[in-house]
Design an enzyme around this catalytic site. Structure first.
Site, mmCIF file in Angstrom:
data_model
loop_
_atom_site.group_PDB
_atom_site.id
_atom_site.type_symbol
_atom_site.label_atom_id
_atom_site.label_comp_id
_atom_site.label_asym_id
_atom_site.label_seq_id
_atom_site.Cartn_x
_atom_site.Cartn_y
_atom_site.Cartn_z
ATOM 1 C CD GLN A 91 32.904 52.760 65.883
ATOM 2 O OE1 GLN A 91 33.367 51.609 65.976
ATOM 3 N NE2 GLN A 91 31.636 53.110 65.394
ATOM 4 C CG ASP A 94 37.277 60.428 58.303
ATOM 5 O OD1 ASP A 94 36.800 59.345 57.822
ATOM 6 O OD2 ASP A 94 37.002 61.283 58.907
ATOM 7 C CG HIS A 109 38.889 53.050 67.333
ATOM 8 N ND1 HIS A 109 37.680 52.679 66.475
ATOM 9 C CD2 HIS A 109 38.712 52.674 68.667
ATOM 10 C CE1 HIS A 109 37.076 51.852 67.388
ATOM 11 N NE2 HIS A 109 37.508 51.925 68.714
ATOM 12 C CB CYS A 117 57.733 59.418 68.945
ATOM 13 S SG CYS A 117 59.569 58.665 68.912
ATOM 14 N N GLY A 175 26.510 55.436 61.142
ATOM 15 C CA GLY A 175 27.282 54.752 59.821
ATOM 16 C C GLY A 175 28.348 54.050 60.450
ATOM 17 C CB THR A 176 29.117 52.439 63.297
ATOM 18 O OG1 THR A 176 30.050 51.258 64.028
ATOM 19 C CG2 THR A 176 27.972 52.515 64.378
ATOM 20 C CG ASN A 201 24.313 51.828 59.495
ATOM 21 O OD1 ASN A 201 25.258 52.618 59.578
ATOM 22 N ND2 ASN A 201 24.316 50.509 59.161
ATOM 23 C CB ALA A 219 25.538 59.237 56.500
#
Ligand code: BV8
Length: 234
Positions: A91, A94, A109, A117, A175-176, A201, A219
């Site tokens: 998600q 980065d 995402h 554009c 980690g969500t 998590n 994590a």
């Protein structure tokens, strides 16, 4: 545990927290500094493009100063060394999974380092700022937007993700907070397909009770230990 052949991994902002990247919902996180509606929706972009372009320029610049952490590099090792299939769905926008060595990352995402554009609708790799309305590398129009899936927009490659969830033996969420759909529903899809489900998590998430197993901790510690387990000969 039955032989694991196909793993689907979903990561969220928590996997990049130890790299110094702000999460969304922690104290002082991104959603405390900005309202979601203002910076992460098409309506927000339409009404105040400078604010939105500046928000993503700031995050893109912060990314240049961040390094992958042991959780990112451990997942890359699993992808390369595990004898079965591994699909890494993130998600996160980065590029720390890639910089940690992962080869096949599915950014559901979008990505900070991709520009879309709105004139020619072509995506280009992008490292720079956008607030000064630079020309699209393809059609030259000053109409680039962050190639990010905002709230109300359809996440990318959902067909591929659902097919992988249908076929997997193990689904691991790392980690969500389990606050945003459709990603937060993947654990149910995986369970319905008979997969085992594991959550790694820092704290209980909104979906913790949906997992067969939930391990709490950072994590950077939990993921390398879990990868060791998965790669240890049976
Ligand atoms: C869509 C990119 C439909 C932007 C993001 C009502 C009910 C259900 C759904 C909805 C609803 N109303 C609206 C919706 C839909 C909406 C939604 O789910 N809203 C929520 C708020 C209820 N979803 C959407 O709009 C999605 N699209 O539904 O489209 C559609 C259908 C047809 C046609 C067109 C459209 C699109 C959502 C995508 C939005 N974009 N990201 C950007 O980055 O700026 S969302 C963003 O927040 C993330 O990508 C992620 O998905 C989400 C949650 O963030 P997390 O990654 O979980 O981070 P968070 O800070 O929340 O949590 C961090 C966790 O890590 C914590 O648990 C913490 O404990 C842990 N942690 C911290 N440190 C560590 C750690 N863990 C381990 N180690 C550590 N060191």
């Amino acid at each position: 545990m039955a032989e694991i052949k196909r793993i689907v991994i979903l990561t969220g902002a928590g996997i990049s927290a130890e790299s110094g990247i702000d999460t969304f919902r922690a104290a002082g996180g991104l959603w405390e500094q900005h309202r979601i509606e203002d910076v992460a929706t098409p309506e927000g972009f339409a009404s105040n493009p400078d604010l939105v372009l500046g928000f993503y320029d700031m995050r893109r610049a912060a990314l240049a100063r961040a390094e992958p952490n042991p959780a990112h590099t451990a997942l890359a090792r699993l992808e390369h060394e595990f004898r079965g299939e591994v699909l890494l769905v993130t998600q996160n926008v980065d590029d720390l999974h890639e910089r940690g060595g992962a080869a096949r990352v599915l950014h559901m995402h979008g990505e900070l380092k991709s520009a879309l554009c709105t004139s020619c609708e072509i995506r280009s790799r992008w490292d720079a700022a956008m607030q000064q309305r630079p020309p699209c590398p393809v059609c030259r129009a000053p109409t680039l937007r962050p190639d990010i899936v905002w709230f109300g927009e359809m996440p990318y490659q959902m067909g591929r993700i659902y097919a992988a969830l249908e076929a997997c033996d193990l689904f691991v969420s790392i980690g969500t907070s389990g606050a945003v759909y459709p990603a937060a529903g993947f654990v149910q899809e995986a369970r319905a397909s008979g997969a085992r489900t594991l959550e790694l998590n820092l704290e209980p998430s909104e979906g913790s009770r949906l997992f067969h197993e939930s391990r709490l901790g950072p994590a950077g510690t939990l993921v390398p230990a879990w990868v060791e387990e998965m790669l240890r000969p049976r």
